[in-house]
Enzyme design. Structure first.
Site, PDB file in Angstrom:
ATOM      1  N   SER A   1      -9.535   2.112   2.708  1.00 39.20           N
ATOM      2  CA  SER A   1      -8.546   2.843   1.935  1.00 39.20           C
ATOM      3  C   SER A   1      -7.508   1.943   1.266  1.00 39.20           C
ATOM      4  CB  SER A   1      -7.824   3.816   2.862  1.00 39.20           C
ATOM      5  OG  SER A   1      -7.104   3.123   3.865  1.00 39.20           O
TER       6      SER A   1
ATOM      7  N   LYS B   1       0.846  -1.209   0.000  1.00 38.57           N
ATOM      8  CA  LYS B   1       0.000   0.000   0.000  1.00 38.57           C
ATOM      9  C   LYS B   1       0.874   1.249   0.000  1.00 38.57           C
ATOM     10  CE  LYS B   1      -3.844   2.084   2.631  1.00 38.57           C
ATOM     11  NZ  LYS B   1      -4.741   1.916   3.797  1.00 38.57           N
TER      12      LYS B   1
ATOM     13  N   SER C   1     -10.340   0.005   6.838  1.00 36.83           N
ATOM     14  CA  SER C   1      -9.569   0.074   5.591  1.00 36.83           C
ATOM     15  C   SER C   1      -8.891  -1.209   5.146  1.00 36.83           C
ATOM     16  CB  SER C   1      -8.524   1.188   5.701  1.00 36.83           C
ATOM     17  OG  SER C   1      -9.129   2.453   5.594  1.00 36.83           O
TER      18      SER C   1
END
Lengths: 454, 454
Positions: free
Chosen positions: B149, B80, B173
């Site tokens: 996210s 990420k 997330s």
């Protein structure tokens, strides 16, 4: 009037166990000390002679019947008046608190009671355990402060009005009064002793802990007070142990002296006393080296103040708005600071607290405990409670501390050493403190003959 | 175009170890999937084919020479883009971040690298890991959000562009995008995986964790990612273990179903899927009972928002004041809320967080893990990242969670179960999840043939 040397908690425990002393006789000794000193010292807000005698008889019967609840069995204690004791009001040094008795014991009080302790009464705290000077006076000089906020607990132990007492520390509220009054204090690791049933000041900084005559006495009390409490969100489920046993097998410790901020920020006399003590300990076999503080230490006093102010304001806001005139000037200023702080000020202080807690661990790479003077100097005048700056960094990091007397200053008042351990290593810390105390013993004993009262 | 069923991380690991597959061939498979899906899915912000092939050759040589770094040896992963990888920039989904490459790996990246993982590139995150919709699309329906996210991490794993990915969770997330994309996610205990080298959103709520195809794959990744890090003030020194081994000896778990807020707050389909799954698990030998939430749970969503807003504002304040126009509307609103919050709002939220963390422990008295739907329903449209309300309570309490697919809804999109464990009991949680997954396996496998892309 000269204070007599009162027995230590462990000496009395031995006498009780051997049947050479009864709990009732011990309570009467304490009540006699109270009668003698209390008018001058003002250490108590409540003394419950009747219940104390009743419990003493019951504990005496148990001992006579061969029962043994441990070292606190039959020992008279004082409880700081922010801690709930069932049947007594918790006034927290404020006229704003209810006179109604607490319905149940704070967790630590229940533990002390179950261990056979005799609760003599409630000791004076500064208003909401903050900085407004209390009526209590220093037993070594009644013009001087006993320190705060555990003022009554320290003064009562110093004068033998009880053999140990419960205090609490958010800045320097155990170490400072204990040191000013010539007795020993322990602020355990944050989360070690339950806060359940105790009036909060600042939930990221509050620590209950014992005040007593010797390190061994502290160890006996902490062994009972420590332990996980599901009712206290702050309590941490870490194994505790028999700290008294730990003290009995103490090797020569590796000491780390903090010169910057601490030695350099102390009075010449406190600095000399600390150096003389560490020299003596080195001669006795301890390793002494100088330890450097992390850069993040620089902000500790300001950030500690921010956290304390915001959390005090959080608890007091509604009552404060209505009854501001009933707050002392120091606690009022603290609450006002907290009301004015931004959430971001507070968030940054909490992030700094986490950072410093981690950074300080590196100081222990080659030592067992850190050593500092316990206070910048001897007790100042009674218009203040003294400066907590040598103690609040440890309330902030949550690291455990033990302090005990190391010298008598030219003004006749005691000076003390403060030892700091790693989190959860109270056993090692108390063992190191007991070892150090044993080599400074002559000094400590001499000191108790000095005080003149009234 | 139909997605082929990509190998799971553990399947691939077995093939690699047996010499039936080389890391380079596996990387080429992933790059082929990227070529096929990435134009439609937009899961990546950076793909480093050259370095990936180079590492793959090196890992292949090691395996050929009989070396074995464990289950991640030769496995291609996505990271990420809030997590530092040396040599690549960390853009955090924002135009405000520097294009300069990170100087060193985040701690968890260094751990993955040392375990032999091949880093394929950086996956899309919403802006600063908050709520503004990303360009990434759901592999099951490109009109739908992949969730956020950790949008790119979930979508990349679902399409076999990589075999596992690092995500992070402050609200929902990890769990939300993993569930929306039909893969598994693990949010470990707060403090279990180092945050060092990761762009913060909210330091009392941030958790890095793995996203992968199966619970076993998560266990393999967590075993490497977990561990104390002295550089991260949040990291807790708790023993971690081989979570994969824990999964292999899973007994039938005692499940606690949360009806209020979760089942009652889910869509009819998510509720039915959860009940059908727990019925099936009961038939397979699990105990299922309903568990009641503590009263303090009622405030969790509002208090979670307060903490997240204040801590986001604390990190962003100065840049936000200068470059407000470069912030998306959702993160801007969050920061504005944080700037407007009082210190007391925030203090009360933190006190509530500590209280709820303690109160929730009581829910585990007679069960091993709690069970809820992982999300209120299937992925909504791409104009949102979906509702994290079933996940943020666990980011708030810090309790570990594992989610994995359990059904396909009528709209063709996956639904998932969320299991919640006690703090530090990831071994027990992952074992329970692996057990449950094994009985819902037919459902999960069927699902991966459904998605139509483009």
């Amino acid at each position: 009037m000269k204070p007599t040397e009162p027995p230590t908690l462990l000496t009395a425990a031995n006498e009780l166990r051997a049947g050479r002393l009864t709990p009732l006789a011990l309570v009467e000794q304490c009540l006699a000390q109270i009668e003698r000193f209390e008018p001058h010292i003002k250490a108590w807000v409540l003394i419950d002679e009747r219940t104390a005698r009743q419990t003493a008889r019951q504990m005496g019967d148990e001992i006579a019947a061969g029962q043994n609840r441990g070292p606190l069995h039959g020992i008279p204690l004082g409880i700081k008046d922010i801690v709930d004791v069932a049947g007594w009001p918790t006034r927290a040094g404020s006229s704003l608190r209810s006179d109604l008795p607490a319905e149940r014991d704070a967790t630590l009080v229940a533990r002390l009671r179950a261990a056979g302790a005799i609760l003599l009464g409630k000791t004076v705290t500064t208003e909401f355990a903050s900085f407004d000077p209390p009526p209590t006076r220093n037993p070594f000089n009644t013009e001087r402060t006993p320190g705060g906020s555990s003022s009554g607990s320290a003064a009562a132990v110093a004068t033998g009005m009880c053999l140990g007492a419960v205090g609490s520390q958010t800045g320097g509220s155990i170490t400072r009064p204990a040191s000013y009054c010539g007795v020993a204090g322990c602020k355990p690791t944050y989360g070690r002793v339950s806060l359940s049933g105790i009036v909060p000041l600042s939930f990221h900084l509050d620590h209950p802990g014992p005040i007593a005559r010797t390190v061994g006495d502290l160890a006996a009390m902490l062994s009972v007070m420590a332990g996980y409490d599901a009712n206290d969100p702050i309590s941490v489920d870490q194994p505790s142990c028999d700290y008294l046993a730990a003290c009995e097998q103490a090797p020569a410790p590796r000491l780390g002296l903090l010169e910057e901020f601490f030695l350099s920020g102390a009075s010449a006399e406190a600095r000399e006393a600390t150096c003389a003590a560490t020299d003596r300990l080195r001669d006795a076999g301890a390793t002494v080296r100088t330890v450097t503080l992390p850069a993040s230490f620089a902000d500790v006093i300001a950030q500690h103040r921010t956290i304390m102010a915001v959390e005090a304001a959080s608890d007091h806001r509604d009552v404060f708005r209505q009854h501001r005139d009933q707050y002392g000037p120091n606690i009022a200023r603290l609450i006002e600071e907290g009301l004015a702080a931004t959430a971001i000020d507070y968030a940054r202080a909490l992030a700094h607290q986490a950072r410093l807690r981690r950074d300080m661990l590196a100081c222990f790479a080659e030592i067992d405990v850190l050593v500092t003077p316990a206070t910048p100097g001897t007790a100042p005048g009674a218009e203040t409670t003294g400066d907590p700056k040598f103690n609040s960094p440890w309330s902030y990091t949550g690291f455990p501390t033990v302090s005990f007397p190391c010298a008598v200053a030219r003004d006749g008042l005691p000076l003390a050493l403060q030892l700091i351990g790693r989190p959860w290593q109270e056993a090692k810390l108390l063992a190191a403190a007991a070892w150090c105390e044993s080599y400074l013993h002559a000094i400590r004993n001499g000191m108790f003959a000095i005080g003149e009262v009234g």
